[in-house]
Design a protein around this motif. Sequence first.
Motif, short mmCIF file in Angstrom:
data_model
loop_
_atom_site.label_atom_id
_atom_site.label_comp_id
_atom_site.label_asym_id
_atom_site.label_seq_id
_atom_site.Cartn_x
_atom_site.Cartn_y
_atom_site.Cartn_z
N TYR A 223 1.11 -1.22 0.08
CA TYR A 223 -0.01 -0.06 0.34
C TYR A 223 0.35 1.37 0.00
O TYR A 223 0.64 2.48 -0.72
CB TYR A 223 -1.20 -0.14 1.14
CG TYR A 223 -2.20 -0.71 0.95
CD1 TYR A 223 -3.26 -1.28 0.12
CD2 TYR A 223 -2.11 -2.28 1.79
CE1 TYR A 223 -4.41 -2.24 -0.18
CE2 TYR A 223 -2.67 -2.77 1.94
CZ TYR A 223 -3.87 -3.05 1.01
OH TYR A 223 -4.73 -4.49 0.87
N GLU A 224 2.02 1.60 0.59
CA GLU A 224 2.56 1.96 0.37
C GLU A 224 3.41 2.64 -0.58
O GLU A 224 3.44 3.78 -1.03
CB GLU A 224 4.03 2.21 1.90
CG GLU A 224 3.50 2.50 3.17
CD GLU A 224 4.76 2.31 4.24
OE1 GLU A 224 5.56 1.82 3.76
OE2 GLU A 224 4.59 1.89 5.50
N LEU A 225 3.87 1.68 -1.00
CA LEU A 225 4.36 1.63 -2.22
C LEU A 225 3.20 2.06 -3.65
O LEU A 225 3.87 2.95 -3.80
CB LEU A 225 4.79 0.29 -3.05
CG LEU A 225 5.27 -0.32 -4.88
CD1 LEU A 225 6.70 0.73 -4.68
CD2 LEU A 225 5.83 -1.16 -5.29
N LEU A 226 2.22 1.26 -3.65
CA LEU A 226 0.60 2.31 -4.33
C LEU A 226 1.10 3.40 -3.96
O LEU A 226 0.66 4.15 -5.26
CB LEU A 226 -0.03 1.48 -3.94
CG LEU A 226 0.33 -0.05 -4.63
CD1 LEU A 226 -2.01 -0.65 -4.65
CD2 LEU A 226 0.35 0.33 -6.60
N PHE A 227 0.71 4.10 -2.88
CA PHE A 227 0.12 5.36 -2.79
C PHE A 227 1.53 6.35 -2.62
O PHE A 227 1.20 7.53 -3.33
CB PHE A 227 0.22 5.62 -0.98
CG PHE A 227 0.16 7.17 -0.32
CD1 PHE A 227 -0.85 7.60 -0.60
CD2 PHE A 227 1.08 8.04 0.84
CE1 PHE A 227 -1.28 9.10 0.15
CE2 PHE A 227 0.98 9.04 0.95
CZ PHE A 227 0.15 9.68 0.69
N GLY A 228 2.70 5.94 -2.88
CA GLY A 228 3.96 6.54 -2.93
C GLY A 228 4.34 7.39 -4.32
O GLY A 228 4.39 7.91 -4.45
N THR A 229 3.87 6.62 -5.62
CA THR A 229 3.92 6.03 -7.04
C THR A 229 2.92 7.22 -6.77
O THR A 229 3.63 7.55 -8.15
CB THR A 229 4.14 5.29 -7.06
OG1 THR A 229 4.99 3.97 -6.98
CG2 THR A 229 4.03 4.87 -8.47
N LEU A 230 1.49 6.66 -6.66
CA LEU A 230 0.64 7.45 -7.31
C LEU A 230 0.63 9.16 -6.53
O LEU A 230 0.27 9.69 -7.37
CB LEU A 230 -0.79 7.03 -6.96
CG LEU A 230 -1.05 5.95 -7.45
CD1 LEU A 230 -2.20 5.17 -6.85
CD2 LEU A 230 -1.27 5.93 -8.47
N GLY A 231 0.84 8.49 -5.58
CA GLY A 231 1.59 10.51 -5.25
C GLY A 231 2.49 11.27 -6.06
O GLY A 231 1.95 12.76 -6.16
N LEU A 232 3.41 10.73 -5.99
CA LEU A 232 4.37 11.56 -6.35
C LEU A 232 3.26 11.78 -8.33
O LEU A 232 3.71 13.04 -8.37
CB LEU A 232 5.84 10.86 -6.99
CG LEU A 232 6.56 10.61 -5.99
CD1 LEU A 232 7.31 9.57 -6.21
CD2 LEU A 232 6.98 11.78 -5.51
N VAL A 233 2.87 11.06 -8.93
CA VAL A 233 2.33 11.15 -10.17
C VAL A 233 1.21 12.41 -10.59
O VAL A 233 1.56 13.16 -10.68
CB VAL A 233 2.00 9.97 -10.86
CG1 VAL A 233 1.42 10.28 -11.52
CG2 VAL A 233 2.87 8.87 -11.04
N ALA A 234 0.35 12.04 -8.60
CA ALA A 234 -0.60 13.15 -8.75
C ALA A 234 -0.32 14.78 -8.27
O ALA A 234 -0.41 15.31 -9.01
CB ALA A 234 -1.29 12.47 -7.62
N MET A 235 1.03 14.63 -7.66
CA MET A 235 1.98 15.94 -6.92
C MET A 235 2.51 16.67 -8.80
O MET A 235 2.04 17.40 -8.91
CB MET A 235 2.43 15.79 -6.08
CG MET A 235 1.58 15.76 -5.12
SD MET A 235 0.79 17.01 -4.20
CE MET A 235 -0.69 16.38 -4.88
#
Length: 91
Positions: free
Chosen positions: A42-54
């Motif tokens: 979940y952290e891997l997904l949140f971190g990756t998607l968070g970087l893309v979204a930001m």
Amino acid sequence: MDQALDNRLDERLDKGTAQRTLVLFAVTCALAVLASPILVIYELLFGTLGLVAMGALSRFLPSGVAMTGTVVAAGVLAGSLPYLFAAAFVV
């Protein structure tokens, strides 16, 4: 004279911002490392998607908000990586 004072104040603000960013990244990364044995995927997904979204939202959000979101997402992603690397050698 005013320009020189402005330049000195800008330099101080930049150093302060860099220090706060580093502390925020370190704290987020440390918390992610502590939670990673349970939430690593979940952290891997949140971190990756968070970087893309930001990255996508940085055009519309003020720079401070986008920078904070990027630092938090990067910290979470960095905190999950040690367990992913270790899993490659354990399994």
